[in-house]
Design an enzyme around this catalytic site. Structure first.
Site, PDB file in Angstrom:
ATOM      1  N   ALA A  81       0.845  -1.200   0.000  1.00 36.89           N
ATOM      2  CA  ALA A  81       0.000   0.000   0.000  1.00 36.89           C
ATOM      3  C   ALA A  81       0.874   1.241   0.000  1.00 36.89           C
ATOM      4  O   ALA A  81       2.007   1.232   0.497  1.00 36.89           O
ATOM      5  CB  ALA A  81      -0.913   0.023   1.231  1.00 36.89           C
ATOM      6  N   THR A 130      -6.166   0.105   8.193  1.00 36.29           N
ATOM      7  CA  THR A 130      -5.770   1.126   9.159  1.00 36.29           C
ATOM      8  C   THR A 130      -6.975   1.652   9.927  1.00 36.29           C
ATOM      9  O   THR A 130      -8.112   1.616   9.428  1.00 36.29           O
ATOM     10  CB  THR A 130      -5.086   2.292   8.414  1.00 36.29           C
ATOM     11  OG1 THR A 130      -4.863   3.379   9.314  1.00 36.29           O
ATOM     12  CG2 THR A 130      -5.950   2.804   7.271  1.00 36.29           C
ATOM     13  N   ASP A 131      -6.711   2.188  11.118  1.00 39.62           N
ATOM     14  CA  ASP A 131      -7.784   2.841  11.875  1.00 39.62           C
ATOM     15  C   ASP A 131      -8.170   4.187  11.277  1.00 39.62           C
ATOM     16  O   ASP A 131      -9.220   4.756  11.626  1.00 39.62           O
ATOM     17  CB  ASP A 131      -7.390   3.003  13.344  1.00 39.62           C
ATOM     18  CG  ASP A 131      -6.115   3.823  13.553  1.00 39.62           C
ATOM     19  OD1 ASP A 131      -5.501   4.257  12.563  1.00 39.62           O
ATOM     20  OD2 ASP A 131      -5.737   4.023  14.726  1.00 39.62           O
ATOM     21  N   GLU A 132      -7.380   4.696  10.346  1.00 40.20           N
ATOM     22  CA  GLU A 132      -7.670   6.011   9.761  1.00 40.20           C
ATOM     23  C   GLU A 132      -8.944   6.010   8.923  1.00 40.20           C
ATOM     24  O   GLU A 132      -9.505   7.068   8.634  1.00 40.20           O
ATOM     25  CB  GLU A 132      -6.481   6.505   8.935  1.00 40.20           C
ATOM     26  CG  GLU A 132      -5.244   6.741   9.773  1.00 40.20           C
ATOM     27  CD  GLU A 132      -4.150   7.486   9.033  1.00 40.20           C
ATOM     28  OE1 GLU A 132      -4.470   8.412   8.279  1.00 40.20           O
ATOM     29  OE2 GLU A 132      -2.968   7.129   9.218  1.00 40.20           O
ATOM     30  N   TYR A 156      -5.410   9.126   1.447  1.00 42.48           N
ATOM     31  CA  TYR A 156      -4.889   7.832   1.892  1.00 42.48           C
ATOM     32  C   TYR A 156      -5.976   7.003   2.564  1.00 42.48           C
ATOM     33  O   TYR A 156      -6.242   5.855   2.175  1.00 42.48           O
ATOM     34  CB  TYR A 156      -3.719   8.026   2.856  1.00 42.48           C
ATOM     35  CG  TYR A 156      -3.428   6.796   3.688  1.00 42.48           C
ATOM     36  CD1 TYR A 156      -3.074   5.596   3.076  1.00 42.48           C
ATOM     37  CD2 TYR A 156      -3.521   6.824   5.077  1.00 42.48           C
ATOM     38  CE1 TYR A 156      -2.828   4.450   3.827  1.00 42.48           C
ATOM     39  CE2 TYR A 156      -3.272   5.695   5.835  1.00 42.48           C
ATOM     40  CZ  TYR A 156      -2.927   4.512   5.214  1.00 42.48           C
ATOM     41  OH  TYR A 156      -2.689   3.389   5.953  1.00 42.48           O
ATOM     42  N   LYS A 160      -7.865   3.416   1.428  1.00 42.53           N
ATOM     43  CA  LYS A 160      -7.872   2.202   2.246  1.00 42.53           C
ATOM     44  C   LYS A 160      -9.297   1.775   2.574  1.00 42.53           C
ATOM     45  O   LYS A 160      -9.606   0.577   2.616  1.00 42.53           O
ATOM     46  CB  LYS A 160      -7.070   2.430   3.526  1.00 42.53           C
ATOM     47  CG  LYS A 160      -5.571   2.541   3.314  1.00 42.53           C
ATOM     48  CD  LYS A 160      -4.970   1.273   2.726  1.00 42.53           C
ATOM     49  CE  LYS A 160      -4.943   0.134   3.715  1.00 42.53           C
ATOM     50  NZ  LYS A 160      -4.244  -1.070   3.155  1.00 42.53           N
ATOM     51  N   TYR A 213       3.756  19.168  13.884  1.00 41.34           N
ATOM     52  CA  TYR A 213       2.577  19.745  13.233  1.00 41.34           C
ATOM     53  C   TYR A 213       1.680  20.445  14.260  1.00 41.34           C
ATOM     54  O   TYR A 213       1.374  19.888  15.326  1.00 41.34           O
ATOM     55  CB  TYR A 213       1.751  18.662  12.542  1.00 41.34           C
ATOM     56  CG  TYR A 213       2.280  18.193  11.211  1.00 41.34           C
ATOM     57  CD1 TYR A 213       2.593  19.089  10.202  1.00 41.34           C
ATOM     58  CD2 TYR A 213       2.427  16.833  10.947  1.00 41.34           C
ATOM     59  CE1 TYR A 213       3.048  18.654   8.964  1.00 41.34           C
ATOM     60  CE2 TYR A 213       2.871  16.380   9.711  1.00 41.34           C
ATOM     61  CZ  TYR A 213       3.182  17.302   8.723  1.00 41.34           C
ATOM     62  OH  TYR A 213       3.616  16.858   7.506  1.00 41.34           O
TER      63      TYR A 213
END
Length: 352
Positions: A81, A130-132, A156, A160, A213
């Site tokens: 990925a 992913t948890d995203e 992204y 996913k 950030y």
């Protein structure tokens, strides 16, 4: 003896999985399919005798079919990925191609070989996500469970999420035996130095700024990569076809806390490891100063999700999964690995 195809097996999580599987299942054969893009590295799996590296693209459906047939593959573990959120913002096309079309290619090949022209042999297509995909949590919202609504916020995570839905559809429509795991933020050995922990470790050693950030209070659940591999193993052996499982590390921390711990561990290492100051003379710690002096606040990332948290109850109760590393032990081990494996990461800095 089992025959596994591991996509993206020369990358960070895939490479760690190859090492873990070879160590815990020494009689199994592992075929690694990796296109060796910037984040794939031959040296990551060098020395793993069970692993055969095939350089190729997961979008090459004919190649995947050939490997499944000729190597008599019964288990496909899909890691390949594009995964860096910043890169997905500046160049989303590669994420659509690899994460969506690539997963579709693998599913087509698996269906054709295992179902349409198969012998009825047991098989498993395991998809690593992913948890995203669940979006961003507020400060007091409950952690993500497998029933949480998908709300991806970056190119992204959207790509996913799409791949997760494809895997689900191939199980429910065609009967492919699938499992999916949604993991939290991984860290550990062989981590490409664009991600927070390896980037900050290497910047600290070279005296470069540690870019933070926004206000640095974005929260993530941190998962040591070997624990993630253990969770995937549990899903392969104990997971129910068609099910998804959340794999977390149980370490929900704001970025600032992670960064402060990195700084402390680097400072500690320079006091405990003889000769480290001579190896890394540009590090503040080599001159008796604090690594934390390198902290620098920068403009926040576009669409930066505020908080992720994982509820791993289902994996714990149904798979027997339990993380074995707390963040302190995992971070210390990660730092020591990078200090002992300069030959692996130093060439990467020339291309990053």
């Amino acid at each position: 003896m089992a025959n596994l195809l591991v996509t993206g097996g020369a990358g960070f999580i895939g490479g760690n999985f190859v090492h873990y599987w070879a160590r815990t299942h020494p009689n199994d054969a592992i075929v690694v399919l990796d296109s060796l893009t910037y984040a794939g590295n031959r040296s990551t799996i060098a020395g793993v005798e069970q692993a055969e590296l095939v350089v190729g693209d997961i979008c090459d459906t004919d190649l995947v079919e050939k490997l499944l047939r000729e190597r008599r593959i019964s288990t496909l573990v899909h890691f390949a990925a594009e995964s860096h959120v910043d890169r997905s913002i500046t160049g989303p096309d590669a994420f659509i191609e690899t994460n969506i079309l690539g997963t579709h290619s693998l599913l087509k090949a698996a269906r054709k070989v295992w179902l349409d022209s198969g012998t009825g042999k047991e098989h498993r297509f395991h998809h690593t996500s992913t948890d995203e995909v669940f979006g961003s949590l507020g400060p007091v919202e409950p952690a993500f469970s497998e029933a949480t609504q998908y709300k991806p916020n970056s190119p992204y995570s959207a790509s996913k999420a799409a791949s997760d839905h494809l895997v689900r559809a191939w199980h429910h429509t065609f009967g492919l035996s699938t499992t999916t795991t949604n993991c939290s933020n991984n860290y550990g050995p062989y981590h490409y130095p664009e991600k927070l922990i390896p980037l900050f470790i290497l910047n600290a050693l070279s005296g470069k700024p540690l870019p933070i950030y926004g206000d640095g209070m974005n929260v993530r659940d941190w998962l040591y990569v070997e624990d993630h591999c253990r969770g995937i193993e549990a899903a392969l052996f104990n997971g129910k076809p068609g099910e998804t499982y959340n794999i977390g590390g149980g370490e929900e921390l704001p970025n600032m806390a992670v960064i402060e711990r990195i700084c402390r561990e680097v400072d500690r290492a320079f006091t405990e490891i003889e000769g480290l100051g001579e190896r890394y003379p540009d590090a503040p710690a080599a001159r008796g100063r604090l690594t934390s002096e390198l902290k620098t606040f920068v403009k926040d990332r576009q669409g930066h999700d505020r908080r992720y948290a994982i509820d791993e109850t289902k994996a714990r109760e149904q798979l027997g999964y339990m993380p074995q590393y707390d963040f302190e032990a995992g971070l210390r081990g990660t730092l020591r690995w990078f200090l002992e494996n300069e030959i692996w990461w130093k060439p990467l800095l020339q291309q990053y």
